[in-house]
Design a protein around this motif. Structure first.
Motif, PDB file in Angstrom:
ATOM      1  N   LEU A 109      -8.343  -0.695  11.828  1.00  0.00           N
ATOM      2  CA  LEU A 109      -7.558  -0.486  10.609  1.00  0.00           C
ATOM      3  C   LEU A 109      -6.053  -0.398  10.861  1.00  0.00           C
ATOM      4  O   LEU A 109      -5.290  -0.101   9.941  1.00  0.00           O
ATOM      5  CB  LEU A 109      -8.033   0.781   9.885  1.00  0.00           C
ATOM      6  CG  LEU A 109      -9.430   0.698   9.276  1.00  0.00           C
ATOM      7  CD1 LEU A 109      -9.798   2.013   8.595  1.00  0.00           C
ATOM      8  CD2 LEU A 109      -9.536  -0.453   8.278  1.00  0.00           C
TER       9      LEU A 109
ATOM     10  N   PHE B  31       0.830  -1.202   0.000  1.00  0.00           N
ATOM     11  CA  PHE B  31       0.000   0.000   0.000  1.00  0.00           C
ATOM     12  C   PHE B  31       0.869   1.258   0.000  1.00  0.00           C
ATOM     13  O   PHE B  31       1.939   1.291   0.614  1.00  0.00           O
ATOM     14  CB  PHE B  31      -0.903   0.023   1.230  1.00  0.00           C
ATOM     15  CG  PHE B  31      -2.043  -0.959   1.165  1.00  0.00           C
ATOM     16  CD1 PHE B  31      -3.313  -0.542   0.823  1.00  0.00           C
ATOM     17  CD2 PHE B  31      -1.828  -2.301   1.440  1.00  0.00           C
ATOM     18  CE1 PHE B  31      -4.371  -1.460   0.760  1.00  0.00           C
ATOM     19  CE2 PHE B  31      -2.866  -3.219   1.384  1.00  0.00           C
ATOM     20  CZ  PHE B  31      -4.142  -2.800   1.044  1.00  0.00           C
TER      21      PHE B  31
ATOM     22  N   LEU C  21      -7.042   5.382   9.677  1.00  0.00           N
ATOM     23  CA  LEU C  21      -5.998   4.356   9.713  1.00  0.00           C
ATOM     24  C   LEU C  21      -5.407   4.174  11.106  1.00  0.00           C
ATOM     25  O   LEU C  21      -4.686   3.202  11.348  1.00  0.00           O
ATOM     26  CB  LEU C  21      -4.889   4.708   8.709  1.00  0.00           C
ATOM     27  CG  LEU C  21      -5.294   4.643   7.240  1.00  0.00           C
ATOM     28  CD1 LEU C  21      -4.155   5.120   6.343  1.00  0.00           C
ATOM     29  CD2 LEU C  21      -5.717   3.233   6.855  1.00  0.00           C
TER      30      LEU C  21
ATOM     31  N   LEU D 108      -4.047  -2.387   8.426  1.00  0.00           N
ATOM     32  CA  LEU D 108      -3.857  -1.739   7.131  1.00  0.00           C
ATOM     33  C   LEU D 108      -2.851  -0.601   7.235  1.00  0.00           C
ATOM     34  O   LEU D 108      -1.945  -0.475   6.405  1.00  0.00           O
ATOM     35  CB  LEU D 108      -5.196  -1.219   6.602  1.00  0.00           C
ATOM     36  CG  LEU D 108      -5.133  -0.379   5.314  1.00  0.00           C
ATOM     37  CD1 LEU D 108      -4.469  -1.160   4.183  1.00  0.00           C
ATOM     38  CD2 LEU D 108      -6.530   0.068   4.907  1.00  0.00           C
TER      39      LEU D 108
ATOM     40  N   SER E  29      -3.697  -9.766  -0.290  1.00  0.00           N
ATOM     41  CA  SER E  29      -2.537 -10.571   0.094  1.00  0.00           C
ATOM     42  C   SER E  29      -2.936 -12.024   0.262  1.00  0.00           C
ATOM     43  O   SER E  29      -4.103 -12.337   0.480  1.00  0.00           O
ATOM     44  CB  SER E  29      -1.904 -10.041   1.386  1.00  0.00           C
ATOM     45  OG  SER E  29      -2.818 -10.171   2.467  1.00  0.00           O
TER      46      SER E  29
ATOM     47  N   ASP F 283      -0.525 -13.648   4.523  1.00  0.00           N
ATOM     48  CA  ASP F 283      -0.050 -12.262   4.424  1.00  0.00           C
ATOM     49  C   ASP F 283       1.399 -12.152   3.950  1.00  0.00           C
ATOM     50  O   ASP F 283       2.002 -11.093   4.042  1.00  0.00           O
ATOM     51  CB  ASP F 283      -0.202 -11.545   5.768  1.00  0.00           C
ATOM     52  CG  ASP F 283      -0.397 -10.049   5.593  1.00  0.00           C
ATOM     53  OD1 ASP F 283      -0.921  -9.630   4.538  1.00  0.00           O
ATOM     54  OD2 ASP F 283      -0.023  -9.295   6.502  1.00  0.00           O
TER      55      ASP F 283
ATOM     56  N   ARG G 223      -7.689  -4.991   2.345  1.00  0.00           N
ATOM     57  CA  ARG G 223      -6.424  -5.489   2.904  1.00  0.00           C
ATOM     58  C   ARG G 223      -6.339  -7.008   2.820  1.00  0.00           C
ATOM     59  O   ARG G 223      -5.318  -7.561   2.404  1.00  0.00           O
ATOM     60  CB  ARG G 223      -6.277  -5.047   4.359  1.00  0.00           C
ATOM     61  CG  ARG G 223      -5.051  -5.633   5.056  1.00  0.00           C
ATOM     62  CD  ARG G 223      -4.995  -5.220   6.513  1.00  0.00           C
ATOM     63  NE  ARG G 223      -6.078  -5.754   7.315  1.00  0.00           N
ATOM     64  CZ  ARG G 223      -6.098  -6.975   7.855  1.00  0.00           C
ATOM     65  NH1 ARG G 223      -5.084  -7.815   7.647  1.00  0.00           N
ATOM     66  NH2 ARG G 223      -7.114  -7.365   8.595  1.00  0.00           N
TER      67      ARG G 223
ATOM     68  N   ARG H 210       0.721  -1.403   6.996  1.00  0.00           N
ATOM     69  CA  ARG H 210       1.190  -1.920   5.717  1.00  0.00           C
ATOM     70  C   ARG H 210       1.457  -0.832   4.685  1.00  0.00           C
ATOM     71  O   ARG H 210       1.742  -1.127   3.523  1.00  0.00           O
ATOM     72  CB  ARG H 210       0.173  -2.933   5.168  1.00  0.00           C
ATOM     73  CG  ARG H 210       0.243  -4.266   5.889  1.00  0.00           C
ATOM     74  CD  ARG H 210      -0.997  -5.089   5.663  1.00  0.00           C
ATOM     75  NE  ARG H 210      -0.865  -6.419   6.270  1.00  0.00           N
ATOM     76  CZ  ARG H 210      -0.983  -6.669   7.558  1.00  0.00           C
ATOM     77  NH1 ARG H 210      -1.204  -5.667   8.411  1.00  0.00           N
ATOM     78  NH2 ARG H 210      -0.847  -7.895   8.030  1.00  0.00           N
TER      79      ARG H 210
ATOM     80  N   LEU I 297     -12.320  -1.108   3.578  1.00  0.00           N
ATOM     81  CA  LEU I 297     -10.865  -1.008   3.708  1.00  0.00           C
ATOM     82  C   LEU I 297     -10.279  -2.303   4.278  1.00  0.00           C
ATOM     83  O   LEU I 297      -9.237  -2.781   3.813  1.00  0.00           O
ATOM     84  CB  LEU I 297     -10.496   0.176   4.605  1.00  0.00           C
ATOM     85  CG  LEU I 297     -10.617   1.568   3.965  1.00  0.00           C
ATOM     86  CD1 LEU I 297     -10.485   2.654   5.026  1.00  0.00           C
ATOM     87  CD2 LEU I 297      -9.558   1.764   2.883  1.00  0.00           C
ATOM     88  N   SER I 298     -10.947  -2.873   5.256  1.00  0.00           N
ATOM     89  CA  SER I 298     -10.475  -4.138   5.832  1.00  0.00           C
ATOM     90  C   SER I 298     -10.555  -5.259   4.810  1.00  0.00           C
ATOM     91  O   SER I 298      -9.655  -6.103   4.707  1.00  0.00           O
ATOM     92  CB  SER I 298     -11.302  -4.493   7.067  1.00  0.00           C
ATOM     93  OG  SER I 298     -11.128  -3.535   8.100  1.00  0.00           O
TER      94      SER I 298
END
Length: 229
Positions: free
Chosen positions: A181, A48, A176, A184, A153, A157, A149, A187, A145-146
């Motif tokens: 989050l 990201f 974030l 995320l 991957s 992960d 993520r 990352r 958003l979750s």
């Protein structure tokens, strides 16, 4: 008088003071050029990236220039989310449209699996991750958003399947930091914080725009200095 005639009158190919200037004519600072290089590297590794800043400081413009920059590189696939405020169902619909997969909302697992298989095939054939650009990412829900993520991957992960660039204001930064989050936020591999331009940067930008538009001598040096001040 039409816009075309006005531009011709002043020896311009297009109006350098409008928002919709050609993306190749956008003024790129050294910081932005370095950010582009780092995102290029992410296409090899996945992960990201984040563009943040206040309203009017160039987040969307930088994202447009980044899209143009990446799209010129052979074998890099670039897509963009145009409705960040969508719920999970519409998010999957849009992802399917971007990456050319017919996804059924009633079978979210099938969509999840289909997208990941598409990205794995792309990586195996090009060694590059597809790129997803998301403007106004502060409008995205925590659930989406979750999901992004987890979607991006594989192999516990250890294998990123996607390169994602999020652009948003301070609300995205605040989101974030939320407990849901943090995985995320941790990352984010590279960041670009947009700031108000200095006087020298404004002068360089004005000179660049006039030159790209076709009439570098449209304004006198004195007028340029006045505008920058």
């Amino acid at each position: 008088m039409s816009t075309k005639k006005i531009n011709a009158l002043y020896g311009l190919k297009w109006n350098p003071f409008m928002q919709d200037i050609p993306s190749e004519a956008i003024f790129k600072t050294p910081r932005f050029a370095q950010f582009c290089y780092r995102v290029e590297t992410l296409t090899l590794e996945g992960g990201f990236a984040l563009i943040t800043g206040g309203s009017g400081l160039g987040k969307s413009t930088n994202l447009r220039a980044l899209h143009d920059h990446l799209a010129k590189i052979p074998e890099i696939t670039v897509g963009d989310i145009i409705r960040p405020q969508s719920g999970l169902a519409d998010f999957y619909r849009e992802m399917g449209a971007i990456f050319g997969i017919d996804l059924k909302v009633s079978n979210r697992w099938g969509g999840y699996k289909g997208l990941r298989e598409k990205w794995r095939h792309h990586i195996s054939s090009t060694l590059l991750r597809p790129v997803l650009l998301i403007d106004e990412a502060q409008e995205m829900s925590i659930a989406v958003l979750s999901e992004l993520r987890l979607l991006a991957s594989a192999r516990f992960d250890s294998q990123p399947l996607l390169c994602v660039v999020l652009a948003g204001d301070h609300r995205l930064v605040d989101s974030l930091r939320r407990e849901e989050l943090i995985p995320l936020g941790s990352r984010i591999r590279t960041r670009l914080a947009t700031e108000a331009a200095t006087r020298d940067e404004l002068a360089a930008c004005l000179e660049h725009l006039l030159s790209q538009a076709g009439n570098a001598s449209l304004m006198t040096p004195e007028l340029r200095h006045t505008l920058c001040d």
